[in-house]
Write an enzyme that holds these catalytic residues in place. Structure first.
Site, short mmCIF file in Angstrom:
data_model
loop_
_atom_site.label_atom_id
_atom_site.label_comp_id
_atom_site.label_asym_id
_atom_site.label_seq_id
_atom_site.Cartn_x
_atom_site.Cartn_y
_atom_site.Cartn_z
N ASP A 187 0.82 -1.22 0.00
CA ASP A 187 0.00 0.00 0.00
C ASP A 187 0.85 1.27 0.00
O ASP A 187 0.33 2.38 0.06
CB ASP A 187 -0.95 0.01 1.21
CG ASP A 187 -0.21 0.00 2.54
OD1 ASP A 187 1.05 0.01 2.53
OD2 ASP A 187 -0.86 0.00 3.59
N ARG A 232 11.82 25.93 7.22
CA ARG A 232 11.54 27.25 6.66
C ARG A 232 10.11 27.69 6.93
O ARG A 232 9.79 28.86 6.83
CB ARG A 232 11.83 27.26 5.14
CG ARG A 232 13.32 27.22 4.84
CD ARG A 232 13.59 27.24 3.35
NE ARG A 232 13.19 25.99 2.71
CZ ARG A 232 13.23 25.79 1.38
NH1 ARG A 232 13.64 26.75 0.59
NH2 ARG A 232 12.89 24.63 0.89
N GLN A 233 9.25 26.75 7.30
CA GLN A 233 7.86 27.11 7.67
C GLN A 233 7.82 27.36 9.17
O GLN A 233 7.21 26.62 9.93
CB GLN A 233 6.91 25.98 7.27
CG GLN A 233 6.81 25.78 5.75
CD GLN A 233 5.70 24.80 5.40
OE1 GLN A 233 4.60 24.86 5.91
NE2 GLN A 233 6.03 23.87 4.50
N HIS A 257 17.66 26.57 9.24
CA HIS A 257 17.37 27.81 8.52
C HIS A 257 17.39 29.02 9.46
O HIS A 257 17.97 30.06 9.14
CB HIS A 257 16.04 27.68 7.79
CG HIS A 257 15.72 28.90 7.01
ND1 HIS A 257 16.56 29.40 6.03
CD2 HIS A 257 14.67 29.77 7.07
CE1 HIS A 257 16.04 30.50 5.53
NE2 HIS A 257 14.90 30.74 6.14
N LYS A 290 17.29 40.27 -1.35
CA LYS A 290 16.43 39.44 -2.21
C LYS A 290 14.97 39.76 -1.94
O LYS A 290 14.57 39.97 -0.80
CB LYS A 290 16.71 37.96 -1.89
CG LYS A 290 15.79 36.99 -2.62
CD LYS A 290 16.24 35.55 -2.41
CE LYS A 290 15.79 34.99 -1.09
NZ LYS A 290 16.18 33.59 -0.88
N ARG A 307 11.33 37.85 -2.77
CA ARG A 307 10.74 36.62 -3.34
C ARG A 307 9.28 36.89 -3.67
O ARG A 307 8.51 37.32 -2.83
CB ARG A 307 10.85 35.47 -2.33
CG ARG A 307 10.43 34.12 -2.91
CD ARG A 307 10.56 32.99 -1.89
NE ARG A 307 11.92 32.55 -1.66
CZ ARG A 307 12.60 31.74 -2.47
NH1 ARG A 307 12.06 31.30 -3.57
NH2 ARG A 307 13.83 31.38 -2.17
N ASP A 352 24.93 30.18 0.66
CA ASP A 352 23.60 30.19 1.27
C ASP A 352 23.43 28.89 2.05
O ASP A 352 24.18 27.92 1.82
CB ASP A 352 22.52 30.31 0.18
CG ASP A 352 21.22 30.94 0.71
OD1 ASP A 352 21.06 31.08 1.94
OD2 ASP A 352 20.35 31.26 -0.13
C1 R5P Z 1 15.72 30.95 2.26
O1 R5P Z 1 15.74 32.10 2.66
C2 R5P Z 1 16.98 30.15 2.14
O2 R5P Z 1 18.00 30.67 2.89
C3 R5P Z 1 17.43 30.04 0.70
O3 R5P Z 1 17.80 31.32 0.23
C4 R5P Z 1 16.33 29.50 -0.15
O4 R5P Z 1 15.85 28.30 0.39
C5 R5P Z 1 16.79 29.26 -1.57
O5 R5P Z 1 15.70 28.84 -2.30
P1 R5P Z 1 15.75 28.74 -3.87
O6 R5P Z 1 16.95 27.91 -4.24
O7 R5P Z 1 14.45 28.07 -4.22
O8 R5P Z 1 15.82 30.12 -4.42
#
Ligand code: R5P
Length: 286
Positions: free
Chosen positions: A33, A90-91, A123, A183, A185, A214
């Site tokens: 399953d 990240r959440q 994170h 940045k 987003r 990063d």
């Molecule tokens: C978020 O702030 C993290 O530090 C990274 O910058 C993020 O996860 C990068 O995501 P992506 O590769 O989708 O741009």
């Protein structure tokens, strides 16, 4: 005894070698399953079981809970859970009404099966407060720096959140200057990166090797935007260095097509680019 998750086998083996702990045999199977099942093979009850598993998927989250339960069932007195990469970190907030704080939800679940948690370069360090057992962040900057070779690089954080990590990598590398971009987003993969600092003089980019740092590379959009900006300004080469090379979907291709020369990651997530091991840093924190 080190007990590995299915997706963290290289790091678990490296950690066993680094710490002189036994590396347990573990099998990973699936029922018809689709439900997963693990089996930890031990000769005798371990006094201290160290579960090492990155929660890179929903399945991996369940697998951690299963491994914790299996070692307790086997008689382990003490369980430490190492999350080399903690998914859902990240959440860390309810960003819209009706949303959960997912990092808290998974941290609470993981806490039920362990006495202690270590998580590599989470994170946000504050995610450790979501566990209900002692949780320690493991610094991976020094390990990431061991994979760098440029003698006088410009080390760039693509956003403010990566600034501390980039500074720490630059310091550990022992050469070069460090700057941070900003940045915005707009959606999961739609980001805009802006150079908010001058890139002349000490922080010159023209003709210079650049290392972009990063914590996570997920879709690769952040690093692609930053690399494009730097190459437009004459960077001699761009290396992308991250602790957690999630590299979802076509992220690696995206980066290479944007002109990135090299992608460097650690073994918190097993990918072809995971050439640096965080095992020494985890061993020191155990
Ligand atoms: C978020 O702030 C993290 O530090 C990274 O910058 C993020 O996860 C990068 O995501 P992506 O590769 O989708 O741009």
């Amino acid at each position: 005894m080190i007990v590995s998750g299915s997706r963290t086998q290289s790091l678990a083996a490296a950690l066993a070698a680094e710490t002189d702990h036994e590396l347990a045999g573990v099998s990973f199977d699936r029922f018809p399953d689709g439900e997963g099942i693990v089996r930890v093979q031990t000769d005798s009850a371990p006094e201290h079981a160290i579960v090492v598993a990155s929660t890179v998927s929903d399945r991996a989250h369940v697998e951690v809970l299963q491994l914790q339960d299996a070692v307790r069932e086997d008689g382990a007195d003490r369980v430490t859970t190492v999350l080399p990469y903690m998914g859902y970190a990240r959440q860390d907030d309810a960003f819209e009404p009706g949303q959960p704080v997912s990092a808290r939800a998974v941290a609470r679940a993981i806490s039920t099966g362990t006495d202690r948690v270590l998580t590599v370069e989470p994170h946000e360090q504050s995610v450790c407060e979501q566990f209900t057992v002692p949780a320690t962040p493991v610094d991976a900057a020094g390990r990431l720096a061991t994979g760098l070779s440029a003698t006088d690089p410009l080390v760039v954080a693509p956003d403010a959140g990566a600034a501390d990590l980039a500074q720490a990598v630059c310091k550990a590398h022992g050469a070069g200057e460090c700057v941070s971009f900003e940045k915005r987003r707009y959606s999961g993969a739609d980001v805009e990166v802006e150079a908010t600092v001058g890139l002349e003089g000490e922080t010159a980019v023209s003709g210079r090797p650049v290392v972009l740092v990063d914590d996570i590379v997920a879709t690769g959009s952040t690093m692609r935007e930053a690399a494009t900006l730097l190459l437009d300004r004459g960077a001699a080469s761009v290396t992308v260095a991250c602790v957690h090379p999630l590299l979802a979907q076509n992220a690696y291709l995206k980066l290479r097509r944007a002109g990135v020369d090299r992608v460097l990651g650690t073994d918190t997530i097993e990918r072809p680019v995971s050439t640096v091991s965080v095992a020494p840093a985890v061993a020191a924190a155990l």
